[in-house]
Scaffold this motif. Structure first.
Motif, PDB file in Angstrom:
ATOM      1  N   GLY A   4       0.772  -1.232   0.000  1.00 34.16           N
ATOM      2  CA  GLY A   4       0.000   0.000   0.000  1.00 34.16           C
ATOM      3  C   GLY A   4       0.803   1.281   0.000  1.00 34.16           C
ATOM      4  O   GLY A   4       0.327   2.298   0.499  1.00 34.16           O
ATOM      5  N   ILE A   5       2.007   1.250  -0.515  1.00 39.52           N
ATOM      6  CA  ILE A   5       2.832   2.447  -0.606  1.00 39.52           C
ATOM      7  C   ILE A   5       3.033   2.763  -2.080  1.00 39.52           C
ATOM      8  O   ILE A   5       3.370   1.892  -2.868  1.00 39.52           O
ATOM      9  CB  ILE A   5       4.196   2.239   0.080  1.00 39.52           C
ATOM     10  N   SER A   6       2.846   4.035  -2.441  1.00 42.07           N
ATOM     11  CA  SER A   6       2.976   4.397  -3.852  1.00 42.07           C
ATOM     12  C   SER A   6       4.420   4.258  -4.324  1.00 42.07           C
ATOM     13  O   SER A   6       5.370   4.413  -3.539  1.00 42.07           O
ATOM     14  CB  SER A   6       2.494   5.832  -4.093  1.00 42.07           C
ATOM     15  N   ALA A   7       4.581   3.976  -5.599  1.00 43.68           N
ATOM     16  CA  ALA A   7       5.910   3.843  -6.193  1.00 43.68           C
ATOM     17  C   ALA A   7       6.704   5.132  -6.062  1.00 43.68           C
ATOM     18  O   ALA A   7       7.925   5.112  -5.878  1.00 43.68           O
ATOM     19  CB  ALA A   7       5.787   3.429  -7.655  1.00 43.68           C
ATOM     20  N   ARG A  13      12.135   7.450  -1.009  1.00 43.44           N
ATOM     21  CA  ARG A  13      12.781   6.847   0.165  1.00 43.44           C
ATOM     22  C   ARG A  13      14.086   6.161  -0.195  1.00 43.44           C
ATOM     23  O   ARG A  13      15.016   6.134   0.598  1.00 43.44           O
ATOM     24  CB  ARG A  13      11.839   5.845   0.842  1.00 43.44           C
ATOM     25  N   LEU A  14      14.136   5.581  -1.408  1.00 43.39           N
ATOM     26  CA  LEU A  14      15.352   4.902  -1.859  1.00 43.39           C
ATOM     27  C   LEU A  14      16.352   5.869  -2.480  1.00 43.39           C
ATOM     28  O   LEU A  14      17.434   5.462  -2.891  1.00 43.39           O
ATOM     29  CB  LEU A  14      14.987   3.801  -2.863  1.00 43.39           C
ATOM     30  N   ASP A  32       2.158  -7.849  -9.037  1.00 44.92           N
ATOM     31  CA  ASP A  32       1.449  -8.560  -7.975  1.00 44.92           C
ATOM     32  C   ASP A  32       0.351  -7.673  -7.380  1.00 44.92           C
ATOM     33  O   ASP A  32      -0.738  -8.147  -7.067  1.00 44.92           O
ATOM     34  CB  ASP A  32       2.412  -8.999  -6.865  1.00 44.92           C
ATOM     35  N   ALA A  33       0.639  -6.400  -7.234  1.00 46.20           N
ATOM     36  CA  ALA A  33      -0.340  -5.465  -6.683  1.00 46.20           C
ATOM     37  C   ALA A  33      -1.536  -5.337  -7.619  1.00 46.20           C
ATOM     38  O   ALA A  33      -2.680  -5.247  -7.164  1.00 46.20           O
ATOM     39  CB  ALA A  33       0.297  -4.100  -6.440  1.00 46.20           C
ATOM     40  N   GLN A  34      -1.299  -5.324  -8.915  1.00 48.16           N
ATOM     41  CA  GLN A  34      -2.390  -5.244  -9.886  1.00 48.16           C
ATOM     42  C   GLN A  34      -3.286  -6.484  -9.779  1.00 48.16           C
ATOM     43  O   GLN A  34      -4.512  -6.372  -9.803  1.00 48.16           O
ATOM     44  CB  GLN A  34      -1.833  -5.121 -11.315  1.00 48.16           C
ATOM     45  N   LYS A  35      -2.679  -7.639  -9.653  1.00 48.57           N
ATOM     46  CA  LYS A  35      -3.452  -8.880  -9.521  1.00 48.57           C
ATOM     47  C   LYS A  35      -4.280  -8.854  -8.237  1.00 48.57           C
ATOM     48  O   LYS A  35      -5.458  -9.193  -8.237  1.00 48.57           O
ATOM     49  CB  LYS A  35      -2.523 -10.090  -9.519  1.00 48.57           C
ATOM     50  N   GLU A  36      -3.666  -8.418  -7.158  1.00 42.95           N
ATOM     51  CA  GLU A  36      -4.368  -8.340  -5.880  1.00 42.95           C
ATOM     52  C   GLU A  36      -5.543  -7.366  -5.952  1.00 42.95           C
ATOM     53  O   GLU A  36      -6.639  -7.661  -5.461  1.00 42.95           O
ATOM     54  CB  GLU A  36      -3.387  -7.896  -4.796  1.00 42.95           C
TER      55      GLU A  36
END
Length: 49
Positions: A4-7, A13-14, A32-36
């Motif tokens: 639940g953190i935006s890209a 952060r990185l 994976d997030a899209q599938k979820e």
């Protein structure tokens, strides 16, 4: 699995110079997030019938 953190936030952060670096490196996580998300939407509409 998505946490639940935006890209954009992850990129900042990185300390990546732009979001493309983050997306190129971690695209598999977004898939994976899209599938979820699709499964949750499908479950929502299935339960409202």
């Amino acid at each position: 699995m998505s946490i639940g953190i935006s890209a954009k936030v992850v990129s900042e952060r990185l300390d990546h110079s732009n979001i493309s670096i983050t997306l190129d490196t971690y695209f598999h996580v977004l898939q994976d997030a899209q599938k979820e998300a699709a499964e949750k939407i499908d479950n929502f509409f299935s339960s409202t019938k």
